[in-house]
Write a protein that holds these residues in place. Structure first.
Motif, short mmCIF file in Angstrom:
data_model
loop_
_atom_site.label_atom_id
_atom_site.label_comp_id
_atom_site.label_asym_id
_atom_site.label_seq_id
_atom_site.Cartn_x
_atom_site.Cartn_y
_atom_site.Cartn_z
N PHE A 1 -4.59 -14.47 34.26
CA PHE A 1 -5.23 -15.59 33.56
C PHE A 1 -6.35 -16.18 34.41
O PHE A 1 -7.44 -16.47 33.92
N ILE B 1 -8.95 -9.39 23.13
CA ILE B 1 -7.61 -9.59 22.55
C ILE B 1 -6.65 -8.54 23.10
O ILE B 1 -5.51 -8.84 23.47
N LEU C 1 -5.77 -9.26 26.78
CA LEU C 1 -4.81 -10.36 26.89
C LEU C 1 -3.43 -9.90 26.48
O LEU C 1 -2.43 -10.14 27.16
N GLY C 2 -3.38 -9.19 25.34
CA GLY C 2 -2.10 -8.66 24.87
C GLY C 2 -1.50 -7.69 25.88
O GLY C 2 -0.30 -7.70 26.16
N LEU D 1 0.00 -9.52 28.88
CA LEU D 1 1.29 -10.14 28.52
C LEU D 1 2.38 -9.07 28.36
O LEU D 1 3.52 -9.27 28.79
N LEU E 1 5.82 -15.28 25.09
CA LEU E 1 4.45 -15.83 25.13
C LEU E 1 3.54 -15.03 24.21
O LEU E 1 2.70 -15.60 23.51
N LEU E 2 3.73 -13.73 24.21
CA LEU E 2 2.93 -12.87 23.32
C LEU E 2 3.18 -13.25 21.86
O LEU E 2 2.25 -13.36 21.06
N VAL F 1 4.30 -16.17 20.76
CA VAL F 1 3.74 -17.51 20.52
C VAL F 1 2.23 -17.42 20.27
O VAL F 1 1.69 -18.01 19.34
N LEU F 2 1.54 -16.65 21.13
CA LEU F 2 0.08 -16.52 20.97
C LEU F 2 -0.26 -15.82 19.67
O LEU F 2 -1.26 -16.14 19.02
N LEU G 1 0.07 -18.42 17.02
CA LEU G 1 -1.07 -19.35 17.12
C LEU G 1 -2.34 -18.69 16.60
O LEU G 1 -3.18 -19.33 15.96
N GLY G 2 -2.48 -17.39 16.88
CA GLY G 2 -3.65 -16.65 16.40
C GLY G 2 -3.69 -16.62 14.87
O GLY G 2 -4.75 -16.83 14.27
N THR H 1 3.91 -25.56 20.77
CA THR H 1 3.98 -24.95 22.11
C THR H 1 5.11 -25.58 22.92
O THR H 1 5.86 -24.87 23.59
#
Lengths: 103, 393
Positions: free
Chosen positions: B156, B215, B218-219, B222, B230-231, B233-234, B237-238, B273
């Motif tokens: 990150f 994307i 990031l994926g 994770l 977390l993946l 959750v994101l 959110l996406g 979150t």
């Protein structure tokens, strides 16, 4: 916009202020400037819109009427003073030039 | 018949935008409005002149012409340009009089475009700058160990640093771009704002590719770090963000409503979150062995829980790293809890060793630091057993 920056007027500013010696609707100013300058000076709407906002903020013009999106303005005392000062300055420039440029 | 075209133009590409609209009109597709994408209506092919202006009094939250834009449009219509539609700071005008004059001067146009583009850039630099400060503050300050031994946090940090640098470079490029164009205007040259239509297509593909890569990276980070929650959750959110964007673009609320919706959405996201974090914490089983590994080293926590409930727990944390600065940082942080005069280096055969109250030990070797919490002081034989088991040389 600092008032100091409006002490010397550009040509469009000069003609816009002249056209506001009488109450005038904002959108009609472009035509009036064109008429006053004999077609020589053309002020774009974006230029005019920005200048009116600056003039109003500086207290040189004031809003007199607002009908929907159409707003009318007139020059203030301070605006007249600045316009008069510019007129005198231009006159002096013309006189100074007359000695050398008119043979 | 209508069609929607998904095309994105920057403020610095407003002439490309106008040319695109003109070319579409020449094929019979006339721009009607913005709604999700650019909406075109089928009609007779004709030569239409469009101009796309950047209205500095517009706002990034404007989804349609706001009162100030409409007022501006009145002036433009009087000058021979009819407003077709507006969004954010873009205003699209169509020529309705042959004698139409330019809406702004060349200098004003450059100033408007530069201001709008610079503001966007500055916001991004600020956002990523703040994130960078936050991450570095934690990395160098109060949360070093959670960062140093976590590939996820390091990943990150790297992404945020790269994004900050990218936006700073783009900001500098924009400044140079502005200076060059100012010089051209002074020299009486006409400025074209854009990259040309052929390059636009290439640019669109590049932007889409970069977005997909971001994307996927990031994926990938994770997934590699096994942060499945977390993946997830994101991912949620996406989806939420996509629904939000589609809704705003379709219904085009006023700026005030748009702001309210954004604010509410940010509250919901924050609550969501926090709930996910609570679930993650409460559902965590007490671990007896936990290992954190990163490219900078590893941290192993072991809790020895005995069958006899009268026995106190014995715990240790073993830090390993090839990098001296990492171990120096660990030592600096951990040794705060130890009196500096209670040294037991010789007993441990270590580079440094401290003993605290209640049988706490902090011992440093070449690539390792051991933090040991015993319930009684260790004898020499016990120290040797620990050294052998943990390979402390």
């Amino acid at each position: 916009m600092a008032r100091e920056q409006l002490q010397t007027l550009t040509e469009p500013m000069y003609y816009i202020l002249m056209s506001l010696l009488e109450e005038c609707c904002g959108v009609d100013i472009m035509e009036k400037v064109n008429a006053l300058s004999g077609g020589r000076v053309a002020v774009g709407p974006g230029t005019l819109y920005a200048m009116l906002a600056r003039f109003e903020e500086s207290g040189i013009i004031r809003l007199t009427a607002s009908e929907g999106r159409r707003k009318s303005y007139i020059i203030t005392k301070e605006g007249r003073r600045i316009l008069q000062k510019e007129y005198e300055r231009l006159k002096i420039m013309v006189e100074d030039g007359r000695k050398f440029l008119e043979f | 018949m209508k069609k929607i075209v998904f095309k994105n133009f920057q403020y610095t590409e407003c002439d490309d935008f106008a040319v695109f609209l003109r070319d579409m009109a020449a094929e019979g597709w006339h721009f009607k409005e913005w709604k999700l994408g650019l909406v075109f209506e089928k009609g007779v092919p004709s030569e239409e002149e469009y101009v796309v202006e950047v209205f500095v009094h517009g706002n990034e939250l404007d989804t349609k012409p706001e009162p100030k834009t409409e007022e501006f449009a009145e002036y433009c219509e009087a000058a021979g340009w009819r407003l077709v539609d507006a969004k954010k700071k873009f205003c699209i005008f169509k020529k309705c009089k042959e004698t139409a004059v330019s809406i702004v001067t060349a200098e004003e146009r450059l100033e408007n475009i530069t201001k709008a583009a610079m503001r966007n850039r500055a916001e991004r630099i600020f956002t990523f700058g703040m994130l960078m400060v936050l991450y570095w503050g934690q990395f160098l300050g109060w949360n070093t160990m959670n960062y140093v031994f976590s590939n996820l946090m390091l990943g990150f940090m790297l992404c945020v640093n790269c994004m900050f640098l990218y936006h700073v470079i783009r900001g500098i490029h924009l400044y140079i771009w502005n200076r060059k164009r100012k010089k051209k205007i002074l020299a009486g040259e006409k400025i074209y704002y854009g990259v040309g239509n052929k390059n636009q297509t290439r640019k669109d593909r590049l932007v889409t590719t970069i977005s997909l890569v971001e994307i996927l990276v990031l994926g990938g980070i994770l997934w590699y770090c096994k942060e499945y929650l977390l993946l997830g959750v994101l991912g949620v959110l996406g989806v939420f963000a996509a629904i939000f964007i589609v809704t705003i673009r379709t219904f085009r609320p006023s700026k005030a409503i748009h702001q309210f919706i954004r604010f509410s959405a940010s509250i919901l996201i924050t609550v969501f979150t926090i709930v996910c974090m609570m679930i993650a914490i409460w559902s965590d089983k007490p671990l007896q062995l936990e290992t954190q590994k990163s490219v900078l080293g590893s941290r192993v926590y072991h809790e020895a829980i005995y069958d006899n409930p009268n026995e106190l727990d014995r715990t240790y944390t073993l830090y390993q790293s090839e990098y001296d600065w990492v171990l120096d940082r660990v030592w600096e942080e951990m040794s705060e809890y130890f009196p500096k005069d209670n040294i037991c280096t010789e007993e441990w055969g270590a580079q440094e060793a401290l003993k605290g109250d209640n049988a706490l030990y902090l011992v440093r070797y070449e690539n390792k630091i051991l933090f040991l919490n015993e319930h009684t002081n260790l004898t020499q034989e016990q120290i040797q057993v620990v050294r052998n088991r943990l390979e402390l040389r």
